[in-house]
Write an enzyme that holds these catalytic residues in place. Structure first.
Site, mmCIF file in Angstrom:
data_model
loop_
_atom_site.group_PDB
_atom_site.id
_atom_site.type_symbol
_atom_site.label_atom_id
_atom_site.label_comp_id
_atom_site.label_asym_id
_atom_site.label_seq_id
_atom_site.Cartn_x
_atom_site.Cartn_y
_atom_site.Cartn_z
ATOM 1 N N HIS A 92 0.851 -1.200 0.000
ATOM 2 C CA HIS A 92 0.000 0.000 0.000
ATOM 3 C C HIS A 92 0.888 1.252 0.000
ATOM 4 O O HIS A 92 1.951 1.258 0.634
ATOM 5 C CB HIS A 92 -0.903 -0.012 1.236
ATOM 6 C CG HIS A 92 -1.995 0.997 1.159
ATOM 7 N ND1 HIS A 92 -1.772 2.336 1.395
ATOM 8 C CD2 HIS A 92 -3.307 0.884 0.845
ATOM 9 C CE1 HIS A 92 -2.911 2.987 1.234
ATOM 10 N NE2 HIS A 92 -3.862 2.136 0.900
ATOM 11 N N GLU A 148 -4.301 2.554 -7.037
ATOM 12 C CA GLU A 148 -4.741 3.564 -6.087
ATOM 13 C C GLU A 148 -4.004 4.875 -6.347
ATOM 14 O O GLU A 148 -2.896 5.080 -5.831
ATOM 15 C CB GLU A 148 -4.456 3.090 -4.665
ATOM 16 C CG GLU A 148 -5.160 1.795 -4.319
ATOM 17 C CD GLU A 148 -5.451 1.690 -2.832
ATOM 18 O OE1 GLU A 148 -6.621 1.711 -2.458
ATOM 19 O OE2 GLU A 148 -4.490 1.648 -2.051
#
Ligand code: PGA
Length: 223
Positions: A92, A148
């Site tokens: 992430h 993302e």
């Protein structure tokens, strides 16, 4: 692979909040045709796992060690998670930015997860990271990727689904026909649009924290 709706709670919920959330909307999640994956912090994983036992709802971790079990103080290895979670979010952007995680480390984590039968959800935010994964990851079978965009994460500034679709096509030219999720500002008003343009699911951060909001997202994603 199945379409996923992933709830990424980050470091936002303590154990009693996690329990309350699951108890309140478990029935909605169980009715979902798309696979719902709930990702608590490590501490809450066992209790959430016991609440979701024998349901169709899956559990995910938010990270795993790049090492095998051994003298690695503070690490949580894949073998310890095996049997408890089915998925793990890896790489992430918050971990890249705050903990200096690199592609090399993330690639090792992918291998650790897969060796323990845990399905990786590998995040990226740029085309450079996609190229890097393409150069360094082995076969991408059994891996989900999650796009993302940095400017969309944790904001009410999601990337427009038309633009996201353009990026999706570029990434697939590099990675092949992989399963790609979208994450960054997903909420009830836009979740349908990402699924419509061809994403294999969504990664939901802020809007997954409130059980009512997340239940709406799941219902809309299923229409
Ligand atoms: P957000 O987070 O939904 O709050 O933008 C998504 C993520 O970081 O996974």
């Amino acid at each position: 692979m199945e379409k996923l709706i992933v709830a990424n709670w980050k470091a936002e919920k303590n154990m009693s909040q996690a329990v309350e959330w699951v108890k309140t909307i478990r029935h909605v999640l169980e009715e979902s045709r798309l696979k719902v994956v709930v990702c608590p912090d490590f501490v809450s994983i066992p209790v959430v796992a016991s609440l979701l036992k024998d349901t169709s709802v899956a559990l995910g971790a938010q990270d795993v060690s790049s090492w095998e079990k051994g003298p690695h103080t503070g690490e949580v290895v894949a073998e310890s998670l095996s049997g408890m979670v089915d998925y793990v979010i890896l790489g992430h952007s918050e971990r890249r930015l705050e903990l200096s995680e690199t592609t090399t480390m993330i690639v090792k984590k992918v291998a650790q997860a897969q060796n323990s039968g845990i399905i990786p959800i590998v995040c990226f935010s740029s085309i450079e990271e996609v190229r890097d994964y393409h150069r360094n990851l082995g076969p991408t079978t059994g891996i989900y990727f999650a796009y993302e965009p940095l400017l969309a994460i944790g904001t009410d500034n999601p990337q427009d689904s038309g633009e996201a679709k353009k990026q999706l096509d570029r990434f697939k030219e590099i990675l092949g026909d992989v399963d790609l999720l979208y994450g960054g500002g997903v909420e009830e008003a836009n979740v349908g649009s990402y699924l419509e343009v061809g994403f294999s699911g969504v990664l939901v951060g802020s809007a997954s924290l409130d059980e009512g909001q997340f239940a709406k997202i799941v219902r809309i994603a299923n229409t």
